[in-house]
Scaffold this motif. Sequence first.
Motif, PDB file in Angstrom:
ATOM      1  N   TYR A 197       0.841  -1.190   0.000  1.00  0.00           N
ATOM      2  CA  TYR A 197       0.000   0.000   0.000  1.00  0.00           C
ATOM      3  C   TYR A 197       0.880   1.246   0.000  1.00  0.00           C
ATOM      4  O   TYR A 197       1.794   1.372   0.809  1.00  0.00           O
ATOM      5  CB  TYR A 197      -0.918  -0.006   1.229  1.00  0.00           C
ATOM      6  CG  TYR A 197      -1.921  -1.143   1.208  1.00  0.00           C
ATOM      7  CD1 TYR A 197      -3.149  -0.974   0.582  1.00  0.00           C
ATOM      8  CD2 TYR A 197      -1.618  -2.371   1.777  1.00  0.00           C
ATOM      9  CE1 TYR A 197      -4.075  -2.013   0.541  1.00  0.00           C
ATOM     10  CE2 TYR A 197      -2.533  -3.419   1.735  1.00  0.00           C
ATOM     11  CZ  TYR A 197      -3.758  -3.231   1.113  1.00  0.00           C
ATOM     12  OH  TYR A 197      -4.660  -4.265   1.065  1.00  0.00           O
ATOM     13  N   TRP A 198       0.578   2.166  -0.918  1.00  0.00           N
ATOM     14  CA  TRP A 198       1.418   3.332  -1.160  1.00  0.00           C
ATOM     15  C   TRP A 198       0.590   4.603  -1.190  1.00  0.00           C
ATOM     16  O   TRP A 198      -0.603   4.577  -1.489  1.00  0.00           O
ATOM     17  CB  TRP A 198       2.148   3.185  -2.494  1.00  0.00           C
ATOM     18  CG  TRP A 198       2.963   1.933  -2.613  1.00  0.00           C
ATOM     19  CD1 TRP A 198       2.493   0.661  -2.795  1.00  0.00           C
ATOM     20  CD2 TRP A 198       4.386   1.830  -2.543  1.00  0.00           C
ATOM     21  NE1 TRP A 198       3.543  -0.226  -2.847  1.00  0.00           N
ATOM     22  CE2 TRP A 198       4.712   0.458  -2.694  1.00  0.00           C
ATOM     23  CE3 TRP A 198       5.410   2.747  -2.388  1.00  0.00           C
ATOM     24  CZ2 TRP A 198       6.016   0.007  -2.687  1.00  0.00           C
ATOM     25  CZ3 TRP A 198       6.710   2.298  -2.385  1.00  0.00           C
ATOM     26  CH2 TRP A 198       7.012   0.940  -2.519  1.00  0.00           C
ATOM     27  N   GLY A 199       1.242   5.722  -0.898  1.00  0.00           N
ATOM     28  CA  GLY A 199       0.581   7.021  -0.951  1.00  0.00           C
ATOM     29  C   GLY A 199       1.589   8.158  -0.989  1.00  0.00           C
ATOM     30  O   GLY A 199       1.744   8.831  -2.004  1.00  0.00           O
ATOM     31  N   PRO A 200       2.303   8.404   0.129  1.00  0.00           N
ATOM     32  CA  PRO A 200       3.305   9.471   0.132  1.00  0.00           C
ATOM     33  C   PRO A 200       4.516   9.185  -0.744  1.00  0.00           C
ATOM     34  O   PRO A 200       5.260  10.085  -1.099  1.00  0.00           O
ATOM     35  CB  PRO A 200       3.716   9.557   1.617  1.00  0.00           C
ATOM     36  CG  PRO A 200       2.591   8.936   2.366  1.00  0.00           C
ATOM     37  CD  PRO A 200       2.078   7.856   1.479  1.00  0.00           C
ATOM     38  N   THR A 201       4.730   7.912  -1.076  1.00  0.00           N
ATOM     39  CA  THR A 201       5.806   7.523  -1.988  1.00  0.00           C
ATOM     40  C   THR A 201       5.202   6.779  -3.168  1.00  0.00           C
ATOM     41  O   THR A 201       4.105   6.236  -3.086  1.00  0.00           O
ATOM     42  CB  THR A 201       6.852   6.636  -1.281  1.00  0.00           C
ATOM     43  OG1 THR A 201       6.173   5.541  -0.620  1.00  0.00           O
ATOM     44  CG2 THR A 201       7.637   7.426  -0.250  1.00  0.00           C
TER      45      THR A 201
END
Length: 389
Positions: free
Chosen positions: A323-327
Amino acid sequence: MKLRAKQRLDAGLGGTAIFILKPLARLLGMLMRRDHDIQPRGDIVIVKMLGGGSLVLAFPALFGLKRRYPDRRLKLVCTGATRQFAELLGVFDEIISVEDGGSVFRLVKSGLRAILAVFRCDTIIDLEVYSRLSTVFCLMSFARNRICFYLESAYWRKGLSTHLFYFNRSGSVPKHYEQITRALGAEIPSSEECRAAFFAANQLTRTTDPRGKALRLGLACFCSDLALERMFSADEWAELVARYLKGQKVSITLFGGPADKVKGDDMAVALRAALPEAEIENACGRWSLRDCAAEIAKQDRFWSIDTGLLHIARQIGVPTTSYWGPTDPGTLLQDLPGVDEAVHYRKLPCSPCVHVSDTPPCGGTRPCMVAHLRDLTEAERNPAWIEVY
Protein backbone atom coordinates in the motif's frame (compact mmCIF):
# COMPACT_ATOMS: atom_id res chain seq x y z
CA MET A 1 19.70 11.61 17.26
CA LYS A 2 16.27 12.25 15.74
CA LEU A 3 15.82 12.39 11.99
CA ARG A 4 14.94 16.10 11.96
CA ALA A 5 18.06 16.89 13.97
CA LYS A 6 20.15 14.94 11.46
CA GLN A 7 18.58 16.85 8.59
CA ARG A 8 19.28 20.19 10.25
CA LEU A 9 22.86 19.15 10.95
CA ASP A 10 23.28 18.04 7.35
CA ALA A 11 21.98 21.36 6.05
CA GLY A 12 23.90 23.55 8.51
CA LEU A 13 27.23 21.81 8.97
CA GLY A 14 27.25 20.28 5.51
CA GLY A 15 26.35 23.56 3.81
CA THR A 16 29.05 25.45 5.69
CA ALA A 17 31.68 22.81 4.87
CA ILE A 18 30.76 22.91 1.18
CA PHE A 19 31.02 26.71 1.12
CA ILE A 20 34.53 26.52 2.58
CA LEU A 21 35.82 23.48 0.70
CA LYS A 22 34.54 24.07 -2.83
CA PRO A 23 37.15 26.74 -3.78
CA LEU A 24 39.91 24.57 -2.35
CA ALA A 25 38.63 21.52 -4.24
CA ARG A 26 38.57 23.44 -7.52
CA LEU A 27 42.11 24.76 -6.93
CA LEU A 28 43.51 21.32 -6.06
CA GLY A 29 41.78 19.84 -9.09
CA MET A 30 43.57 22.29 -11.38
CA LEU A 31 46.94 21.76 -9.70
CA MET A 32 46.90 17.96 -9.39
CA ARG A 33 45.42 17.21 -12.84
CA ARG A 34 44.53 13.65 -11.85
CA ASP A 35 43.38 11.12 -14.41
CA HIS A 36 39.67 10.68 -13.75
CA ASP A 37 39.01 7.85 -16.17
CA ILE A 38 35.91 6.23 -14.67
CA GLN A 39 37.12 2.62 -14.81
CA PRO A 40 38.06 1.48 -11.26
CA ARG A 41 41.72 0.85 -10.57
CA GLY A 42 41.50 0.00 -6.88
CA ASP A 43 39.05 -0.29 -3.98
CA ILE A 44 35.44 0.79 -4.55
CA VAL A 45 33.62 2.47 -1.66
CA ILE A 46 29.82 2.85 -1.49
CA VAL A 47 28.29 5.52 0.78
CA LYS A 48 24.70 4.85 1.89
CA MET A 49 24.00 6.26 5.32
CA LEU A 50 20.22 5.94 5.60
CA GLY A 51 17.63 3.72 3.98
CA GLY A 52 18.25 0.00 4.26
CA GLY A 53 15.46 -0.65 1.79
CA SER A 54 17.22 1.52 -0.78
CA LEU A 55 20.33 -0.62 -0.33
CA VAL A 56 18.26 -3.71 -1.17
CA LEU A 57 17.07 -1.87 -4.29
CA ALA A 58 20.72 -1.31 -5.19
CA PHE A 59 21.55 -5.01 -4.80
CA PRO A 60 21.58 -5.88 -8.55
CA ALA A 61 23.86 -2.91 -9.25
CA LEU A 62 26.17 -3.79 -6.35
CA PHE A 63 26.21 -7.48 -7.23
CA GLY A 64 27.10 -6.55 -10.81
CA LEU A 65 30.03 -4.42 -9.61
CA LYS A 66 31.31 -7.17 -7.34
CA ARG A 67 31.08 -9.76 -10.10
CA ARG A 68 32.86 -7.49 -12.61
CA TYR A 69 35.68 -6.56 -10.22
CA PRO A 70 36.20 -9.56 -7.92
CA ASP A 71 39.77 -8.49 -7.18
CA ARG A 72 38.68 -5.02 -5.96
CA ARG A 73 37.58 -4.65 -2.36
CA LEU A 74 34.00 -3.39 -2.22
CA LYS A 75 33.43 -1.39 0.95
CA LEU A 76 30.36 0.27 2.42
CA VAL A 77 30.11 3.30 4.71
CA CYS A 78 26.74 3.40 6.46
CA THR A 79 24.97 3.85 9.79
CA GLY A 80 24.10 1.04 12.17
CA ALA A 81 20.48 0.81 11.01
CA THR A 82 21.60 0.36 7.41
CA ARG A 83 24.39 -2.09 8.28
CA GLN A 84 22.02 -4.97 9.00
CA PHE A 85 20.51 -4.63 5.51
CA ALA A 86 24.01 -4.50 4.02
CA GLU A 87 24.97 -7.74 5.73
CA LEU A 88 22.07 -9.50 4.01
CA LEU A 89 23.42 -8.70 0.56
CA GLY A 90 26.70 -10.58 0.91
CA VAL A 91 28.59 -8.36 -1.55
CA PHE A 92 30.70 -6.17 0.73
CA ASP A 93 34.23 -7.05 1.79
CA GLU A 94 34.10 -4.47 4.57
CA ILE A 95 31.32 -2.47 6.24
CA ILE A 96 32.30 0.72 8.09
CA SER A 97 29.69 2.11 10.46
CA VAL A 98 29.11 5.74 11.40
CA GLU A 99 27.43 6.27 14.78
CA ASP A 100 24.39 8.49 14.32
CA GLY A 101 22.34 7.41 17.33
CA GLY A 102 24.05 9.52 20.00
CA SER A 103 25.62 12.94 20.30
CA VAL A 104 27.00 15.13 17.53
CA PHE A 105 30.47 14.50 18.98
CA ARG A 106 30.10 10.73 18.48
CA LEU A 107 28.78 11.28 14.97
CA VAL A 108 31.73 13.50 14.00
CA LYS A 109 34.27 11.22 15.70
CA SER A 110 33.00 8.08 13.97
CA GLY A 111 32.74 10.01 10.69
CA LEU A 112 36.40 11.00 10.88
CA ARG A 113 37.32 7.42 11.68
CA ALA A 114 35.39 6.29 8.60
CA ILE A 115 37.20 8.83 6.42
CA LEU A 116 40.55 7.44 7.58
CA ALA A 117 39.35 3.90 6.77
CA VAL A 118 38.66 4.83 3.12
CA PHE A 119 41.27 7.58 2.66
CA ARG A 120 42.73 7.70 -0.85
CA CYS A 121 40.54 4.88 -2.12
CA ASP A 122 40.26 4.73 -5.89
CA THR A 123 36.50 5.17 -6.43
CA ILE A 124 33.82 6.34 -4.03
CA ILE A 125 30.13 6.25 -4.99
CA ASP A 126 27.65 8.34 -3.02
CA LEU A 127 24.18 6.78 -3.15
CA GLU A 128 22.75 9.50 -0.92
CA VAL A 129 20.78 11.76 -3.22
CA TYR A 130 20.06 14.72 -0.95
CA SER A 131 22.83 14.80 1.67
CA ARG A 132 25.45 17.54 1.88
CA LEU A 133 27.52 15.78 4.52
CA SER A 134 27.86 12.64 2.41
CA THR A 135 29.23 14.85 -0.39
CA VAL A 136 31.75 16.36 2.03
CA PHE A 137 32.66 12.85 3.21
CA CYS A 138 33.41 11.76 -0.36
CA LEU A 139 35.50 14.88 -0.98
CA MET A 140 37.54 14.33 2.20
CA SER A 141 38.31 10.75 1.16
CA PHE A 142 40.61 12.18 -1.56
CA ALA A 143 39.39 9.41 -3.86
CA ARG A 144 40.56 9.57 -7.45
CA ASN A 145 36.96 9.37 -8.61
CA ARG A 146 34.00 10.72 -6.63
CA ILE A 147 30.70 9.65 -8.18
CA CYS A 148 27.48 11.32 -7.03
CA PHE A 149 23.93 11.99 -8.15
CA TYR A 150 22.89 15.39 -9.38
CA LEU A 151 19.45 16.99 -9.36
CA GLU A 152 18.20 20.56 -9.37
CA SER A 153 18.11 20.79 -5.56
CA ALA A 154 21.65 19.40 -5.22
CA TYR A 155 23.36 21.89 -7.54
CA TRP A 156 26.08 22.40 -4.94
CA ARG A 157 27.66 19.06 -5.91
CA LYS A 158 29.07 20.61 -9.07
CA GLY A 159 32.79 21.18 -8.60
CA LEU A 160 32.99 18.69 -5.72
CA SER A 161 32.39 15.42 -7.55
CA THR A 162 34.36 14.11 -10.51
CA HIS A 163 31.36 12.39 -12.11
CA LEU A 164 27.72 13.43 -11.77
CA PHE A 165 24.76 11.28 -12.80
CA TYR A 166 21.41 12.98 -13.18
CA PHE A 167 18.77 11.73 -10.74
CA ASN A 168 15.22 12.06 -12.01
CA ARG A 169 12.87 11.93 -9.01
CA SER A 170 10.06 10.62 -11.19
CA GLY A 171 12.27 7.84 -12.56
CA SER A 172 13.16 4.40 -11.24
CA VAL A 173 15.57 4.48 -8.29
CA PRO A 174 17.01 1.00 -9.06
CA LYS A 175 17.64 2.09 -12.66
CA HIS A 176 19.55 5.14 -11.40
CA TYR A 177 21.81 2.84 -9.37
CA GLU A 178 22.26 0.57 -12.36
CA GLN A 179 23.37 3.41 -14.67
CA ILE A 180 26.43 3.94 -12.47
CA THR A 181 27.28 0.23 -12.54
CA ARG A 182 27.05 0.17 -16.33
CA ALA A 183 29.23 3.28 -16.61
CA LEU A 184 31.88 1.44 -14.57
CA GLY A 185 31.94 -1.32 -17.15
CA ALA A 186 29.80 -3.91 -15.34
CA GLU A 187 26.61 -5.67 -16.40
CA ILE A 188 23.47 -6.01 -14.31
CA PRO A 189 22.76 -9.63 -13.30
CA SER A 190 19.35 -11.08 -14.04
CA SER A 191 16.69 -11.19 -11.31
CA GLU A 192 17.16 -14.97 -11.14
CA GLU A 193 20.91 -14.59 -10.56
CA CYS A 194 20.31 -11.94 -7.89
CA ARG A 195 17.78 -14.10 -6.09
CA ALA A 196 20.08 -17.11 -6.14
CA ALA A 197 22.94 -15.01 -4.73
CA PHE A 198 20.66 -13.54 -2.04
CA PHE A 199 19.50 -17.01 -1.01
CA ALA A 200 23.07 -18.32 -0.90
CA ALA A 201 24.34 -15.35 1.14
CA ASN A 202 21.66 -15.91 3.78
CA GLN A 203 21.22 -19.70 3.54
CA LEU A 204 17.55 -19.21 2.76
CA THR A 205 15.03 -21.75 1.55
CA ARG A 206 11.53 -20.92 0.37
CA THR A 207 9.04 -23.18 2.12
CA THR A 208 5.30 -23.61 1.75
CA ASP A 209 2.89 -25.50 3.98
CA PRO A 210 1.66 -28.54 2.02
CA ARG A 211 -1.16 -29.11 4.51
CA GLY A 212 -2.70 -25.76 3.66
CA LYS A 213 -4.31 -25.45 7.08
CA ALA A 214 -4.11 -21.66 7.26
CA LEU A 215 -2.83 -18.81 5.16
CA ARG A 216 0.45 -17.69 6.69
CA LEU A 217 0.49 -13.92 6.34
CA GLY A 218 3.42 -11.67 7.20
CA LEU A 219 2.52 -8.07 7.99
CA ALA A 220 4.98 -5.13 8.00
CA CYS A 221 3.10 -2.21 9.56
CA PHE A 222 5.93 0.09 10.61
CA CYS A 223 8.56 2.19 8.88
CA SER A 224 11.49 4.49 9.64
CA ASP A 225 11.12 8.07 10.87
CA LEU A 226 11.30 9.32 7.30
CA ALA A 227 7.68 9.97 6.27
CA LEU A 228 5.66 8.34 9.02
CA GLU A 229 2.66 9.27 6.87
CA ARG A 230 3.33 6.00 5.03
CA MET A 231 1.78 4.06 7.91
CA PHE A 232 -1.76 2.92 8.65
CA SER A 233 -3.09 3.11 12.21
CA ALA A 234 -3.90 -0.10 14.08
CA ASP A 235 -7.62 0.37 13.43
CA GLU A 236 -6.99 0.99 9.74
CA TRP A 237 -4.95 -2.21 9.41
CA ALA A 238 -7.72 -4.07 11.24
CA GLU A 239 -10.27 -2.73 8.75
CA LEU A 240 -8.11 -3.79 5.79
CA VAL A 241 -7.47 -7.34 6.95
CA ALA A 242 -11.12 -7.82 7.91
CA ARG A 243 -12.20 -6.62 4.47
CA TYR A 244 -10.07 -9.17 2.61
CA LEU A 245 -9.52 -12.02 5.08
CA LYS A 246 -12.70 -12.36 7.13
CA GLY A 247 -13.91 -15.94 7.08
CA GLN A 248 -10.53 -17.34 5.99
CA LYS A 249 -8.20 -19.48 8.05
CA VAL A 250 -5.23 -17.23 8.62
CA SER A 251 -2.25 -16.80 10.93
CA ILE A 252 -0.68 -13.34 10.96
CA THR A 253 2.89 -12.54 12.04
CA LEU A 254 3.75 -8.90 12.70
CA PHE A 255 7.27 -7.99 11.56
CA GLY A 256 9.27 -5.02 12.86
CA GLY A 257 12.23 -3.91 14.93
CA PRO A 258 12.69 -3.70 18.71
CA ALA A 259 11.35 -0.12 18.73
CA ASP A 260 8.09 -1.39 17.22
CA LYS A 261 7.26 -3.97 19.92
CA VAL A 262 4.85 -1.81 21.96
CA LYS A 263 3.11 -0.54 18.82
CA GLY A 264 2.98 -4.15 17.65
CA ASP A 265 1.11 -5.13 20.81
CA ASP A 266 -1.52 -2.46 20.05
CA MET A 267 -1.68 -3.64 16.46
CA ALA A 268 -2.20 -7.24 17.56
CA VAL A 269 -5.11 -6.23 19.83
CA ALA A 270 -6.85 -4.45 16.94
CA LEU A 271 -6.27 -7.37 14.56
CA ARG A 272 -7.63 -9.91 17.05
CA ALA A 273 -10.78 -7.83 17.41
CA ALA A 274 -11.21 -7.74 13.63
CA LEU A 275 -10.36 -11.43 13.07
CA PRO A 276 -11.29 -13.32 16.26
CA GLU A 277 -10.55 -16.74 14.73
CA ALA A 278 -7.11 -15.79 13.42
CA GLU A 279 -3.78 -16.50 15.09
CA ILE A 280 -2.00 -13.19 15.65
CA GLU A 281 1.67 -13.10 16.67
CA ASN A 282 3.65 -9.95 17.44
CA ALA A 283 7.22 -10.81 16.46
CA CYS A 284 8.52 -7.23 16.40
CA GLY A 285 12.04 -7.15 17.81
CA ARG A 286 12.23 -10.92 18.21
CA TRP A 287 14.62 -11.68 15.37
CA SER A 288 17.68 -10.21 13.74
CA LEU A 289 17.09 -8.94 10.23
CA ARG A 290 18.65 -12.08 8.75
CA ASP A 291 16.32 -14.25 10.84
CA CYS A 292 13.45 -12.00 9.77
CA ALA A 293 14.30 -12.78 6.15
CA ALA A 294 14.22 -16.50 6.95
CA GLU A 295 10.80 -16.11 8.57
CA ILE A 296 9.49 -14.03 5.67
CA ALA A 297 10.54 -16.87 3.34
CA LYS A 298 8.09 -19.13 5.21
CA GLN A 299 5.07 -16.89 4.62
CA ASP A 300 2.41 -17.58 2.01
CA ARG A 301 1.96 -13.85 1.44
CA PHE A 302 3.45 -10.63 2.77
CA TRP A 303 1.46 -7.41 3.27
CA SER A 304 3.34 -4.18 3.75
CA ILE A 305 3.49 -0.44 3.39
CA ASP A 306 6.58 1.11 1.78
CA THR A 307 9.27 -0.41 3.98
CA GLY A 308 12.60 -2.22 3.66
CA LEU A 309 11.01 -5.56 4.61
CA LEU A 310 8.80 -5.34 1.52
CA HIS A 311 11.89 -5.18 -0.71
CA ILE A 312 13.35 -8.19 1.11
CA ALA A 313 10.13 -10.16 0.61
CA ARG A 314 10.08 -9.30 -3.10
CA GLN A 315 13.75 -10.28 -3.45
CA ILE A 316 12.97 -13.64 -1.83
CA GLY A 317 9.98 -14.14 -4.12
CA VAL A 318 7.20 -14.18 -1.55
CA PRO A 319 3.86 -12.98 -3.00
CA THR A 320 3.23 -9.45 -1.74
CA THR A 321 0.46 -6.91 -1.28
CA SER A 322 1.64 -3.36 -0.73
CA TYR A 323 0.00 0.00 0.00
CA TRP A 324 1.42 3.33 -1.16
CA GLY A 325 0.58 7.02 -0.95
CA PRO A 326 3.31 9.47 0.13
CA THR A 327 5.81 7.52 -1.99
CA ASP A 328 5.43 6.22 -5.53
CA PRO A 329 5.81 2.47 -6.18
CA GLY A 330 6.69 3.22 -9.78
CA THR A 331 9.98 4.75 -8.64
CA LEU A 332 10.80 2.35 -5.79
CA LEU A 333 9.96 -1.16 -6.96
CA GLN A 334 12.48 -3.24 -8.89
CA ASP A 335 11.43 -5.01 -12.06
CA LEU A 336 11.13 -8.60 -10.85
CA PRO A 337 9.48 -10.69 -13.58
CA GLY A 338 7.18 -13.42 -12.32
CA VAL A 339 6.66 -11.91 -8.87
CA ASP A 340 3.10 -12.39 -7.63
CA GLU A 341 2.13 -9.02 -6.19
CA ALA A 342 -0.72 -6.58 -5.79
CA VAL A 343 0.36 -2.93 -5.65
CA HIS A 344 -2.21 -0.44 -4.35
CA TYR A 345 -1.36 3.21 -4.94
CA ARG A 346 -3.66 6.17 -4.36
CA LYS A 347 -2.05 8.91 -6.40
CA LEU A 348 -3.67 12.13 -5.24
CA PRO A 349 -2.50 15.47 -6.72
CA CYS A 350 -0.11 15.87 -3.80
CA SER A 351 1.47 12.42 -4.15
CA PRO A 352 4.30 11.62 -3.97
CA CYS A 353 5.45 14.17 -1.41
CA VAL A 354 8.43 12.44 0.22
CA HIS A 355 11.71 14.09 -0.88
CA VAL A 356 9.61 16.62 -2.79
CA SER A 357 8.33 18.64 0.16
CA ASP A 358 10.11 19.17 3.49
CA THR A 359 6.79 18.66 5.27
CA PRO A 360 3.74 16.80 3.93
CA PRO A 361 1.36 19.23 2.23
CA CYS A 362 -1.58 17.60 4.01
CA GLY A 363 -0.13 18.36 7.43
CA GLY A 364 -0.07 14.66 8.32
CA THR A 365 -3.73 13.82 7.66
CA ARG A 366 -2.61 11.23 5.03
CA PRO A 367 -5.54 11.40 2.60
CA CYS A 368 -3.57 9.19 0.18
CA MET A 369 -3.50 6.36 2.75
CA VAL A 370 -7.05 6.92 3.99
CA ALA A 371 -8.17 6.58 0.36
CA HIS A 372 -7.25 2.86 0.51
CA LEU A 373 -10.06 2.42 3.03
CA ARG A 374 -12.90 4.56 1.68
CA ASP A 375 -13.84 7.25 -0.77
CA LEU A 376 -12.59 10.65 0.31
CA THR A 377 -14.84 13.62 0.79
CA GLU A 378 -14.20 16.69 -1.33
CA ALA A 379 -12.70 18.46 1.68
CA GLU A 380 -10.33 15.53 2.32
CA ARG A 381 -9.22 15.47 -1.30
CA ASN A 382 -8.60 19.22 -1.30
CA PRO A 383 -7.63 20.34 2.21
CA ALA A 384 -6.50 23.91 2.85
CA TRP A 385 -2.82 23.26 2.16
CA ILE A 386 -1.95 26.87 1.39
CA GLU A 387 -2.23 29.31 4.25
CA VAL A 388 -3.76 32.67 3.37
CA TYR A 389 -2.67 35.68 5.39
